[in-house]
Design a protein around this motif. Structure first.
Motif, mmCIF file in Angstrom:
data_model
loop_
_atom_site.group_PDB
_atom_site.id
_atom_site.type_symbol
_atom_site.label_atom_id
_atom_site.label_comp_id
_atom_site.label_asym_id
_atom_site.label_seq_id
_atom_site.Cartn_x
_atom_site.Cartn_y
_atom_site.Cartn_z
ATOM 1 N N ASN A 179 0.984 6.523 2.140
ATOM 2 C CA ASN A 179 0.789 5.341 1.284
ATOM 3 C C ASN A 179 -0.652 5.254 0.799
ATOM 4 O O ASN A 179 -0.897 4.947 -0.359
ATOM 5 C CB ASN A 179 1.152 4.056 2.042
ATOM 6 C CG ASN A 179 2.531 3.537 1.659
ATOM 7 O OD1 ASN A 179 2.669 2.745 0.727
ATOM 8 N ND2 ASN A 179 3.538 3.995 2.364
ATOM 9 N N ILE A 180 -1.600 5.513 1.691
ATOM 10 C CA ILE A 180 -3.012 5.430 1.289
ATOM 11 C C ILE A 180 -3.286 6.421 0.154
ATOM 12 O O ILE A 180 -3.822 6.058 -0.892
ATOM 13 C CB ILE A 180 -3.954 5.707 2.492
ATOM 14 C CG1 ILE A 180 -3.842 4.585 3.516
ATOM 15 C CG2 ILE A 180 -5.400 5.877 2.023
ATOM 16 C CD1 ILE A 180 -4.538 4.878 4.848
ATOM 17 N N PHE A 181 -2.874 7.683 0.349
ATOM 18 C CA PHE A 181 -3.114 8.696 -0.693
ATOM 19 C C PHE A 181 -2.474 8.270 -2.017
ATOM 20 O O PHE A 181 -3.075 8.356 -3.082
ATOM 21 C CB PHE A 181 -2.536 10.063 -0.282
ATOM 22 C CG PHE A 181 -3.311 10.760 0.806
ATOM 23 C CD1 PHE A 181 -4.699 10.793 0.784
ATOM 24 C CD2 PHE A 181 -2.660 11.419 1.852
ATOM 25 C CE1 PHE A 181 -5.421 11.456 1.779
ATOM 26 C CE2 PHE A 181 -3.365 12.080 2.844
ATOM 27 C CZ PHE A 181 -4.751 12.099 2.803
ATOM 28 N N CYS A 182 -1.240 7.799 -1.922
ATOM 29 C CA CYS A 182 -0.471 7.459 -3.123
ATOM 30 C C CYS A 182 -1.102 6.271 -3.858
ATOM 31 O O CYS A 182 -1.352 6.327 -5.066
ATOM 32 C CB CYS A 182 0.954 7.136 -2.675
ATOM 33 S SG CYS A 182 2.091 6.825 -4.002
ATOM 34 N N LEU A 183 -1.412 5.219 -3.124
ATOM 35 C CA LEU A 183 -1.937 3.997 -3.751
ATOM 36 C C LEU A 183 -3.324 4.253 -4.335
ATOM 37 O O LEU A 183 -3.647 3.775 -5.423
ATOM 38 C CB LEU A 183 -1.982 2.871 -2.718
ATOM 39 C CG LEU A 183 -0.602 2.434 -2.194
ATOM 40 C CD1 LEU A 183 -0.746 1.541 -0.967
ATOM 41 C CD2 LEU A 183 0.182 1.727 -3.282
ATOM 42 N N LYS A 184 -4.143 5.010 -3.610
ATOM 43 C CA LYS A 184 -5.489 5.284 -4.119
ATOM 44 C C LYS A 184 -5.436 6.190 -5.362
ATOM 45 O O LYS A 184 -6.187 5.979 -6.304
ATOM 46 C CB LYS A 184 -6.368 5.941 -3.033
ATOM 47 C CG LYS A 184 -6.767 5.057 -1.875
ATOM 48 C CD LYS A 184 -7.384 3.736 -2.281
ATOM 49 C CE LYS A 184 -8.691 3.880 -3.018
ATOM 50 N NZ LYS A 184 -9.222 2.537 -3.438
ATOM 51 N N LYS A 185 -4.525 7.177 -5.358
ATOM 52 C CA LYS A 185 -4.432 8.051 -6.543
ATOM 53 C C LYS A 185 -4.066 7.261 -7.791
ATOM 54 O O LYS A 185 -4.386 7.659 -8.901
ATOM 55 C CB LYS A 185 -3.387 9.150 -6.310
ATOM 56 C CG LYS A 185 -3.940 10.284 -5.482
ATOM 57 C CD LYS A 185 -2.980 11.449 -5.329
ATOM 58 C CE LYS A 185 -3.557 12.384 -4.270
ATOM 59 N NZ LYS A 185 -3.394 13.783 -4.528
ATOM 60 N N LEU A 186 -3.358 6.140 -7.586
ATOM 61 C CA LEU A 186 -2.919 5.365 -8.755
ATOM 62 C C LEU A 186 -3.780 4.120 -8.972
ATOM 63 O O LEU A 186 -3.421 3.232 -9.749
ATOM 64 C CB LEU A 186 -1.438 5.015 -8.614
ATOM 65 C CG LEU A 186 -0.525 6.250 -8.589
ATOM 66 C CD1 LEU A 186 0.928 5.850 -8.444
ATOM 67 C CD2 LEU A 186 -0.698 7.107 -9.844
ATOM 68 N N GLY A 187 -4.893 4.022 -8.251
ATOM 69 C CA GLY A 187 -5.871 2.981 -8.581
ATOM 70 C C GLY A 187 -5.623 1.607 -7.985
ATOM 71 O O GLY A 187 -6.147 0.608 -8.486
ATOM 72 N N ALA A 188 -4.853 1.518 -6.895
ATOM 73 C CA ALA A 188 -4.690 0.217 -6.227
ATOM 74 C C ALA A 188 -5.848 -0.015 -5.260
ATOM 75 O O ALA A 188 -6.540 0.925 -4.859
ATOM 76 C CB ALA A 188 -3.365 0.193 -5.464
ATOM 77 N N ASN A 189 -6.078 -1.288 -4.879
ATOM 78 C CA ASN A 189 -7.034 -1.603 -3.811
ATOM 79 C C ASN A 189 -6.251 -1.652 -2.505
ATOM 80 O O ASN A 189 -5.229 -2.332 -2.431
ATOM 81 C CB ASN A 189 -7.670 -2.974 -4.060
ATOM 82 C CG ASN A 189 -8.281 -3.051 -5.439
ATOM 83 O OD1 ASN A 189 -8.958 -2.121 -5.868
ATOM 84 N ND2 ASN A 189 -8.006 -4.136 -6.157
ATOM 85 N N VAL A 190 -6.729 -0.932 -1.501
ATOM 86 C CA VAL A 190 -5.968 -0.834 -0.247
ATOM 87 C C VAL A 190 -6.793 -1.377 0.908
ATOM 88 O O VAL A 190 -7.965 -1.010 1.070
ATOM 89 C CB VAL A 190 -5.571 0.643 0.041
ATOM 90 C CG1 VAL A 190 -4.783 0.748 1.343
ATOM 91 C CG2 VAL A 190 -4.767 1.217 -1.113
ATOM 92 N N ARG A 191 -6.185 -2.268 1.689
ATOM 93 C CA ARG A 191 -6.848 -2.778 2.895
ATOM 94 C C ARG A 191 -5.931 -2.543 4.098
ATOM 95 O O ARG A 191 -4.744 -2.861 4.050
ATOM 96 C CB ARG A 191 -7.105 -4.284 2.736
ATOM 97 C CG ARG A 191 -7.958 -4.848 3.847
ATOM 98 C CD ARG A 191 -8.263 -6.315 3.618
ATOM 99 N NE ARG A 191 -9.181 -6.541 2.502
ATOM 100 C CZ ARG A 191 -9.667 -7.745 2.181
ATOM 101 N NH1 ARG A 191 -9.324 -8.808 2.892
ATOM 102 N NH2 ARG A 191 -10.494 -7.891 1.162
ATOM 103 N N LEU A 192 -6.498 -1.964 5.143
ATOM 104 C CA LEU A 192 -5.734 -1.719 6.374
ATOM 105 C C LEU A 192 -6.023 -2.841 7.349
ATOM 106 O O LEU A 192 -7.172 -3.270 7.493
ATOM 107 C CB LEU A 192 -6.152 -0.385 6.999
ATOM 108 C CG LEU A 192 -6.199 0.818 6.060
ATOM 109 C CD1 LEU A 192 -6.672 2.057 6.822
ATOM 110 C CD2 LEU A 192 -4.826 1.060 5.436
ATOM 111 N N CYS A 193 -5.004 -3.310 8.052
ATOM 112 C CA CYS A 193 -5.214 -4.402 9.010
ATOM 113 C C CYS A 193 -4.464 -4.112 10.306
ATOM 114 O O CYS A 193 -3.263 -3.820 10.285
ATOM 115 C CB CYS A 193 -4.733 -5.709 8.397
ATOM 116 S SG CYS A 193 -4.953 -7.122 9.491
ATOM 117 N N GLY A 194 -5.188 -4.183 11.417
ATOM 118 C CA GLY A 194 -4.562 -3.962 12.719
ATOM 119 C C GLY A 194 -5.637 -4.057 13.773
ATOM 120 O O GLY A 194 -6.824 -4.241 13.447
#
Ligand code: NCD
Length: 311
Positions: A179-194
């Motif tokens: 998901n990280i690779f996919c979302l970043k390749k398409l220009g989304a902002n990604v935040r991980l929480c845990g």
């Protein structure tokens, strides 16, 4: 079938890491066509007639295995299914020998799930069939990321510039990395929480933010992709108890209703109800979990179709 786009840049789908943004877009566009096909009264198309696909599952699976099999059958492929527990693997046969034996029966494509990271890449260097990675250890699960992308965009539109949270056991999850690779390749902002113990050190180098505050993360996010606690991969204790995990990182209706905005809830399944999601959240209007499952078939049809049309 009329899909006039160009073809994929690779012969295999081993990980999102190896795909270009144009490949991701082509798969999504093709999947939209197949989603329309599988909602017709006659759901089957002849696109993969005479193609034989082996589903090699060296690790347990329900959703992914059924979804691939259904996708293959809707495309009229011939399908053989293999699961490690009922095979010669338990007699000590090597991965390469098992796969070479299967391929000598004239198999064109291999869909493979394996407990070891890199197993599909290893095979791709040794055999001529097209390989689709259906999950390799804690590494990648590319078809899940693509069906997640499809489902997100169906729900909120283009994800470019949108805020996507990935919540839970990032450390042991192949869904998280893909998901990280996919979302970043398409220009989304990604935040991980845990909890800090379940988020790998230096993961920010992939261009993501990290938070340990669930409420703040959900206030920020347009979509929250919530992951399962992978107890089967945890050989030490990463948090005191499931009850404590759920208290800090579980999402219940009370929390959702107290937020200022409405966040879309996703989960790849299988859900630990009452741990990462309460039942009323999993089954709520805000959840698109069952849409993800439906979209999985269309996305996998698209991938198999595009790989076959490269041969
Ligand atoms: C995921 C997997 O196997 O990685 N499930 C799936 O493919 N639907 C996530 C998980 O097991 O939690």
């Amino acid at each position: 079938m009329e899909i006039n786009a160009h073809s994929l840049s690779t012969r295999h789908v081993l990980g999102i890491k190896y795909l270009k943004p144009e490949d991701l877009r082509l798969i999504i566009k093709t999947a939209a066509h197949f989603k329309e096909v599988i909602n017709r009264p006659i759901k089957k198309v002849p696109s993969l007639r005479d193609i034989t696909i082996a589903n090699l599952f060296f690790e347990n699976s329900t959703r992914t295995r059924i979804s691939f099999e259904l996708a293959e059958k809707r495309l009229s492929a011939d399908v053989i299914n293999f699961s490690a527990s009922s095979s010669s693997v338990s007699k000590g046969e090597s991965l390469l020998d098992t796969v070479r034996n299967i391929l000598s029966m004239k198999v064109d494509m291999v869909v493979m799930r394996h407990p070891l990271q890199g197993a599909p890449v290893f095979l791709a260097n040794k055999i001529s069939a097209n390989i689709v990675n259906a999950g390799d250890g804690t590494h990648e699960h590319p078809t899940q990321a693509l069906l997640d992308l499809y489902s997100m965009e169906e729900s909120i539109g283009d994800i470019t510039g949108r805020n996507i949270a990935i919540v839970g056991d990032i450390r042991h999850s192949r869904v998280a990395l893909s998901n990280i690779f996919c979302l970043k390749k398409l220009g989304a902002n990604v935040r991980l929480c845990g909890p800090p113990t379940l988020i790998p050190k230096n993961i920010e180098t992939l261009g993501v933010e990290v938070s340990h505050n669930l409420r703040e993360t959900l206030e920020w996010a347009d979509v929250a992709n919530v992951l399962r606690i992978q107890l089967e991969r945890q050989n030490i204790s990463y948090f005191p108890s499931l009850r404590e995990y759920s208290l800090y990182f579980g999402i219940d209706k009370k929390l959702l209703d107290s937020l200022d905005s409405e966040v879309v809830i996703m989960h790849p399944g299988p859900i630990n109800r009452g741990v990462e999601l309460s039942s009323d959240v999993a089954d709520s209007q805000q959840s698109i979990i069952l849409d993800q499952v439906e979209n999985g078939v269309a996305v996998r049809m698209a991938i198999l179709y595009l790989l076959a049309s490269k041969n």
